[in-house]
Design a protein around this motif. Sequence first.
Motif, PDB file in Angstrom:
ATOM      1  N   GLU A 104       0.827  -1.209   0.000  1.00 34.51           N
ATOM      2  CA  GLU A 104       0.000   0.000   0.000  1.00 34.51           C
ATOM      3  C   GLU A 104       0.866   1.265   0.000  1.00 34.51           C
ATOM      4  O   GLU A 104       0.609   2.207   0.740  1.00 34.51           O
ATOM      5  N   GLU A 107       0.642   3.409  -4.767  1.00 35.39           N
ATOM      6  CA  GLU A 107      -0.471   4.256  -5.180  1.00 35.39           C
ATOM      7  C   GLU A 107      -0.364   5.687  -4.653  1.00 35.39           C
ATOM      8  O   GLU A 107      -1.073   6.586  -5.106  1.00 35.39           O
ATOM      9  N   HIS A 108       0.546   5.918  -3.694  1.00 34.61           N
ATOM     10  CA  HIS A 108       0.742   7.252  -3.136  1.00 34.61           C
ATOM     11  C   HIS A 108       1.773   8.070  -3.911  1.00 34.61           C
ATOM     12  O   HIS A 108       1.899   9.273  -3.671  1.00 34.61           O
ATOM     13  N   ASP A 112       5.391   6.393 -10.303  1.00 34.10           N
ATOM     14  CA  ASP A 112       5.436   4.976  -9.942  1.00 34.10           C
ATOM     15  C   ASP A 112       6.462   4.209 -10.763  1.00 34.10           C
ATOM     16  O   ASP A 112       7.004   3.206 -10.301  1.00 34.10           O
ATOM     17  N   VAL A 133      -1.461  -3.075  -3.887  1.00 31.19           N
ATOM     18  CA  VAL A 133      -2.058  -1.802  -4.286  1.00 31.19           C
ATOM     19  C   VAL A 133      -3.577  -1.969  -4.326  1.00 31.19           C
ATOM     20  O   VAL A 133      -4.082  -3.087  -4.438  1.00 31.19           O
ATOM     21  N   TYR A 140     -11.763   4.342  -7.813  1.00 37.23           N
ATOM     22  CA  TYR A 140     -11.183   5.463  -7.056  1.00 37.23           C
ATOM     23  C   TYR A 140     -12.312   6.269  -6.428  1.00 37.23           C
ATOM     24  O   TYR A 140     -13.257   6.680  -7.105  1.00 37.23           O
ATOM     25  N   ASP A 144      -9.822   6.977  -1.176  1.00 43.00           N
ATOM     26  CA  ASP A 144      -8.533   7.127  -1.847  1.00 43.00           C
ATOM     27  C   ASP A 144      -8.044   8.566  -1.746  1.00 43.00           C
ATOM     28  O   ASP A 144      -6.874   8.827  -1.461  1.00 43.00           O
ATOM     29  N   HIS A 149      -4.064   8.875  -2.164  1.00 41.85           N
ATOM     30  CA  HIS A 149      -3.783   8.006  -3.302  1.00 41.85           C
ATOM     31  C   HIS A 149      -3.756   8.826  -4.593  1.00 41.85           C
ATOM     32  O   HIS A 149      -4.660   9.632  -4.844  1.00 41.85           O
ATOM     33  N   ARG A 151      -3.555   7.134  -7.548  1.00 41.47           N
ATOM     34  CA  ARG A 151      -4.235   6.263  -8.523  1.00 41.47           C
ATOM     35  C   ARG A 151      -4.527   4.914  -7.878  1.00 41.47           C
ATOM     36  O   ARG A 151      -4.025   4.614  -6.795  1.00 41.47           O
ATOM     37  N   ARG A 152      -5.317   4.103  -8.603  1.00 46.52           N
ATOM     38  CA  ARG A 152      -5.468   2.679  -8.338  1.00 46.52           C
ATOM     39  C   ARG A 152      -4.975   1.953  -9.584  1.00 46.52           C
ATOM     40  O   ARG A 152      -4.633   2.595 -10.588  1.00 46.52           O
ATOM     41  N   SER A 207      -0.813  11.227   2.798  1.00 43.41           N
ATOM     42  CA  SER A 207      -0.133   9.933   2.650  1.00 43.41           C
ATOM     43  C   SER A 207       0.585   9.541   3.927  1.00 43.41           C
ATOM     44  O   SER A 207       0.550   8.379   4.347  1.00 43.41           O
ATOM     45  N   SER A 210      -1.813   8.249   6.403  1.00 40.09           N
ATOM     46  CA  SER A 210      -2.582   7.061   6.009  1.00 40.09           C
ATOM     47  C   SER A 210      -2.114   5.805   6.724  1.00 40.09           C
ATOM     48  O   SER A 210      -2.900   4.892   6.976  1.00 40.09           O
TER      49      SER A 210
END
Length: 258
Positions: A104, A107-108, A112, A133, A140, A144, A149, A151-152, A207, A210
């Motif tokens: 996890e 996605e932050h 990426d 993820v 989303y 999220d 986040h 994205r997913r 983030s 989270s």
Amino acid sequence: MSGARLDAGRMDGIAPLSLNAWLRLDVVARLFPDGPADVLEVGCGQGGFGARLAQRHRYLGLEPDARSFAVAERRLRAAGSGRVANIRLEELPPERFDVVCAFEVLEHLDDDVAAVAAWAGRLRPGGRLLLSVPAYQHRYGPADELVGHVRRYDPAALRALLTGAGLTDVRVRHYGMPLGYLLEAGRNVVARRRLGRVGAATPEQRSAASGRLLQPSVPLRGMLHRWGTAPFRLLQRVTPGTGPGLIAMARLPSKDPA
């Protein structure tokens, strides 16, 4: 690694896990390469997984958030093994590992592609990258946004990201059916109410926070989470093609013999 070894009962009193983390752990425990191994976890949060990984492996966790790091450090100390550092990956001296984990985290991150390349760069030849993820960009939602986040991930996009970093033997599977969907729906309801109160927080601040959100701090609650999710952990094993979360594992090719 066997699920029984990773899912150590005595860890409930040291490092309780959230409901969703128990669902994730059930898959990770069965995917994790046999040990002992040198393991790096990027973004280890409060050390729930780390305390368990450290029981069998030579473990190092990195956590840049100071508050989460303090909890993780205390838990690793109580577990009697493993290390945790309050730094980012780029601050870690040159060192390679048999397994790099990031649960996890991806996605932050804005970039990426660069993140996966950096994680793969910390693997020894033949080493494994293991990450999780949230699944499907069309899902989303407010939860999220609340936790920062970016994205997913659709499964095909996640596979392409890993192969693009030079990794092979990519395996992607879902987890969380059906309990994960209910938990996600509940988080979205709560997040809709909270978003107005955290509107000034930056994505980076969201983030960082989270890793502390929804984390059980009371051992009894951790035990209830463990036993309460038991039937759902079994159920998700027979529904590996669906669920609101994805777990992926990929390998860095071994060097060709000289």
